[in-house]
Structures are given as C-alpha cells and as structure tokens.
Design a protein around this motif. Structure first.
Motif, short mmCIF file in Angstrom:
data_model
loop_
_atom_site.label_atom_id
_atom_site.label_comp_id
_atom_site.label_asym_id
_atom_site.label_seq_id
_atom_site.Cartn_x
_atom_site.Cartn_y
_atom_site.Cartn_z
N GLU A 150 0.82 -1.18 -0.28
CA GLU A 150 -0.13 0.05 0.00
C GLU A 150 0.73 1.38 -0.09
O GLU A 150 0.55 2.27 -0.81
CB GLU A 150 -0.85 0.06 1.38
N GLY A 151 2.02 1.16 0.60
CA GLY A 151 2.72 2.41 0.75
C GLY A 151 3.43 2.67 -0.60
O GLY A 151 3.52 3.75 -1.16
N MET A 152 3.92 1.51 -1.24
CA MET A 152 4.33 1.45 -2.45
C MET A 152 3.40 2.29 -3.68
O MET A 152 3.94 2.95 -4.50
CB MET A 152 5.19 0.62 -3.25
N GLN A 153 2.24 1.91 -3.52
CA GLN A 153 1.13 2.32 -4.44
C GLN A 153 0.95 3.94 -4.29
O GLN A 153 0.22 4.32 -5.09
CB GLN A 153 -0.08 1.59 -3.99
N ARG A 154 1.64 4.42 -3.12
CA ARG A 154 1.16 5.87 -3.05
C ARG A 154 2.47 6.79 -3.27
O ARG A 154 2.38 7.97 -3.08
CB ARG A 154 0.78 6.23 -1.40
N LEU A 155 3.38 5.97 -3.94
CA LEU A 155 4.64 6.88 -4.48
C LEU A 155 4.12 7.75 -5.33
O LEU A 155 3.55 7.56 -6.33
CB LEU A 155 5.60 5.70 -4.59
N HIS A 156 4.94 9.04 -5.46
CA HIS A 156 4.90 9.86 -6.61
C HIS A 156 6.21 9.87 -7.24
O HIS A 156 7.18 9.81 -6.74
CB HIS A 156 4.85 11.45 -5.93
N VAL A 157 6.10 9.70 -8.56
CA VAL A 157 7.33 9.42 -9.47
C VAL A 157 8.52 10.65 -9.31
O VAL A 157 9.56 10.43 -9.23
CB VAL A 157 7.06 9.35 -11.10
N GLU A 158 8.12 12.15 -9.28
CA GLU A 158 8.90 12.76 -8.84
C GLU A 158 9.64 12.91 -7.49
O GLU A 158 10.96 12.88 -7.64
CB GLU A 158 8.11 14.38 -8.97
N GLY A 159 8.91 12.55 -6.44
CA GLY A 159 9.40 12.43 -5.39
C GLY A 159 10.58 11.10 -5.30
O GLY A 159 11.60 11.40 -4.67
N PHE A 160 10.21 10.08 -5.93
CA PHE A 160 10.85 8.87 -5.95
C PHE A 160 12.05 9.00 -6.77
O PHE A 160 13.14 8.61 -6.10
CB PHE A 160 10.00 7.96 -6.44
N ALA A 161 12.13 9.96 -7.78
CA ALA A 161 13.31 10.11 -8.59
C ALA A 161 14.12 10.88 -7.88
O ALA A 161 15.36 10.67 -7.91
CB ALA A 161 12.87 10.82 -9.77
N GLN A 162 13.89 11.99 -7.18
CA GLN A 162 14.68 12.58 -6.14
C GLN A 162 15.50 11.90 -5.21
O GLN A 162 16.55 12.18 -5.18
CB GLN A 162 14.08 13.86 -5.58
N ALA A 163 14.76 11.03 -4.65
CA ALA A 163 15.24 10.25 -3.43
C ALA A 163 16.29 9.40 -4.06
O ALA A 163 17.23 9.02 -3.51
CB ALA A 163 14.11 9.53 -2.84
N SER A 164 15.97 8.63 -5.32
CA SER A 164 16.75 8.06 -6.06
C SER A 164 18.13 8.42 -6.41
O SER A 164 19.33 7.88 -6.24
CB SER A 164 15.85 7.19 -7.15
N TRP A 165 17.99 9.86 -6.81
CA TRP A 165 19.17 10.66 -7.14
C TRP A 165 20.12 10.85 -5.82
O TRP A 165 21.32 10.46 -5.87
CB TRP A 165 18.85 11.96 -7.65
N MET A 166 19.52 10.82 -4.69
CA MET A 166 20.10 11.12 -3.48
C MET A 166 20.84 9.99 -3.20
O MET A 166 22.07 9.75 -2.77
CB MET A 166 19.31 11.66 -2.46
N LEU A 167 20.28 8.87 -3.21
CA LEU A 167 20.85 7.45 -3.01
C LEU A 167 22.17 7.13 -3.92
O LEU A 167 23.09 6.45 -3.36
CB LEU A 167 19.72 6.40 -3.11
N ALA A 168 21.91 7.37 -5.11
CA ALA A 168 22.96 7.23 -6.12
C ALA A 168 24.26 7.80 -6.03
O ALA A 168 25.40 7.50 -6.29
CB ALA A 168 22.57 6.99 -7.46
N ASN A 169 23.94 9.23 -5.43
CA ASN A 169 25.01 10.21 -5.69
C ASN A 169 25.56 10.85 -4.47
O ASN A 169 26.28 11.80 -4.43
CB ASN A 169 24.52 11.39 -6.70
N ASP A 170 24.85 10.54 -3.39
CA ASP A 170 25.48 10.64 -1.89
C ASP A 170 25.91 9.76 -1.23
O ASP A 170 25.91 8.66 -1.26
CB ASP A 170 24.33 11.52 -1.24
N ALA A 171 26.31 9.81 0.25
CA ALA A 171 26.91 9.17 1.12
C ALA A 171 26.47 9.23 2.52
O ALA A 171 26.94 10.38 3.06
CB ALA A 171 28.35 8.69 0.99
N LEU A 172 26.10 8.25 3.19
CA LEU A 172 25.95 8.54 4.82
C LEU A 172 27.04 9.03 5.53
O LEU A 172 26.86 9.97 6.18
CB LEU A 172 25.31 7.24 5.28
N GLU A 173 28.27 8.20 5.15
CA GLU A 173 29.45 8.61 5.97
C GLU A 173 29.91 9.95 5.69
O GLU A 173 31.08 10.62 6.33
CB GLU A 173 30.47 7.54 5.99
N GLY A 174 29.69 10.64 4.53
CA GLY A 174 30.02 11.77 4.01
C GLY A 174 29.75 12.87 5.17
O GLY A 174 30.25 13.88 4.95
#
Length: 283
Positions: A184-208
C-alpha cells in the motif's frame, strides 16, 4: 505558516505550509519526542505498527519531500543535506527543541546529514537498516542505482511495481498483512519524489556527513545502529561493519527483514526505548 490538523490519531495525516513548501506527517502519543524518517519506498503511514508500542513518546513521522502530501524539493538532484534543511524547517515549525531521530534505510542518510547540520537539536540518533549511498561508486553504477526504481514505477505502474517488490522488504514468510502494508505504501509513491530520492541514494553517502577521524567521534550525539537479522537489502554484515567504523553499538532485530519496524515492531520499539529513555532522563 498555515496549519491544518484533524484528530490526534496516528492514522490521520497532518499538513502545514512552510516557506520551503507543504509538509505532511503523522503523529501519535505524548511525551519526549521521537522523529521517524522512512525509507525510499515508504511513507509516514508505514510506522503505524510501532506506535502502539511507544505510547509514552510523542512520535512524529514525516512524509519526506515528494512523498504523500509533502511538496517535492526544488532541486531535482538533491543531496541528503537538502532533505535535512526541510526537516529542520519542519521541526522548527513544530517547536521541537530536542528529539531522538530515527532514520530507516534512506532515512538514515537524511539523519546523518541532519546530525551534521543541527546536533544541538538531537538527544540521540538511530540508524536503522541504513542505506550507505553510492557516491563513491563508478559512474555506471550510480546511473544504474538512480534509474533502477523510479523508472520501473513510471513504466510498470504502481500496482505492478508494488506487487513485484513489496515482499523483498520483509523477512521470508512475512505476515501477509505486513506485505499488504508495504504494498500500500508503494502504491502511494509519486514519481517525482521517488526520482529525487533515487538521485540522492545514487550520488550521496551517509558517511560523508560524519566525522570519522581517529581523534574525534564520528557523530556529535549518542547514536546506535539497528538492522533486521534477515535484511537482504542493507544486510546485517554491512550494517555491523558501519557500526564498527563509526564506533557505535549495534543491535540486531530477530525475525525481521529490511523493514524491521514492520516485521518486528515490538522488538524494534524495545530497542528504541532502551536507547532513548536514558537520554531523555538525563536531560
């Protein structure tokens, strides 16, 4: 700032308008404040199973920018620091002076950025099933990570995407009602917000965002790492190694996959309470 609230039940979404944009969250309980940051495929509603076990705390679970009713970030290629700035504005609007911050998965990256930004607002930080980020990977890997989720959602549609991926977030043999909650949570996702979060995951680092030099602790506030013992996404091995690098205590959650707070809410809540209660008592 304008505010719109309804009944004080966790299941009810609340909204306010910040200078940075509309922000939504869910809330329950009374007492010291614990702030909950969800992962990349989730939202504030996913924390409901935890609420009944932490009734002596005020739980504030946000919908990250671009999720549910929260307005997406203005930067299409954000870092965790962009999310931390929105988080800070929201907590300021709610007059939250001190809290324990719990970041799950991608939310752990946001929590690390917020720890660097505003340590004085935090009594402690919990990094739960933490996503580490791919900033230091090669360009092809970063591009693969960026496009592996939101493009599937856009191409397949919400129902097919959720059906294919929901069970991966939980342990083998998970409760069907828990799988339904994740779906149900996945069915409420918005493509724009999901894409922004994906960019952050791919290009940032927790330990940074953390100071890991030998002469100083990696975090400026008390912290710990949690992970489901059956997490297939951010594995116990990777999470335990992170805890060792940062000099933090580690706790496994039995019979729990990546969404450990859904698989095992009571055990997860016990870990949060054991960590948080002494910090709030000291203050």
């Amino acid at each position: 700032m304008t505010s719109q609230t309804t009944t004080p039940r966790y299941a009810t979404s609340r909204n306010l308008t910040l200078a940075e944009g509309r922000q939504s969250w869910r809330e329950s309980g009374e007492g010291p404040t614990i702030v909950l940051l969800h992962g990349i495929s989730s939202g504030a509603a996913s924390w409901a199973p935890l609420a009944e076990h932490l009734g002596s705390y005020r739980l504030l679970a946000w919908d990250a920018p671009g999720y549910a009713d929260s307005q997406a970030l203005g930067n299409p290629h954000p870092t965790a620091d962009d999310y931390a700035l929105r988080l800070d504005a929201w907590l300021e609007a709610l007059h939250v002076e001190r809290c324990v911050l719990v970041g799950h998965s991608l939310g752990a990256m946001m929590a690390s950025a917020y720890t660097a930004l505003r340590p004085e607002r935090l009594a402690g930080v919990v990094l739960a099933d933490p996503a580490l980020g791919y900033r230091d990977a090669d360009a092809d890997k970063r591009e693969e990570v960026y496009r592996s989720r939101w493009t599937m959602l856009a191409e397949q549609g919400h129902e097919a995407y959720a059906a294919a991926r929901a069970s991966r977030l939980l342990r083998d043999g998970a409760n069907p009602s828990d799988i339904a909650r994740v779906r149900e949570g996945m069915q409420r996702l918005h493509v724009e917000g999901f894409a922004q979060a994906s960019w952050m995951l791919a290009n940032d680092a927790l330990e940074g965002y953390l100071d890991g030099s030998p002469s100083r602790p990696a975090l400026k506030v008390p912290a710990m790492v949690l992970c489901g013992d059956e997490d297939r996404i951010t594995t116990p091995q990777a999470s335990h190694a992170l805890a060792e690098r940062l000099g933090l205590p580690y706790r496994g959650i039995p019979r729990a996959g990546h969404a450990s707070y859904i698989d095992a809410p009571q055990s997860f809540a016990t870990a949060i309470d054991t960590f948080s209660r002494p910090l709030f008592k000291t203050e």
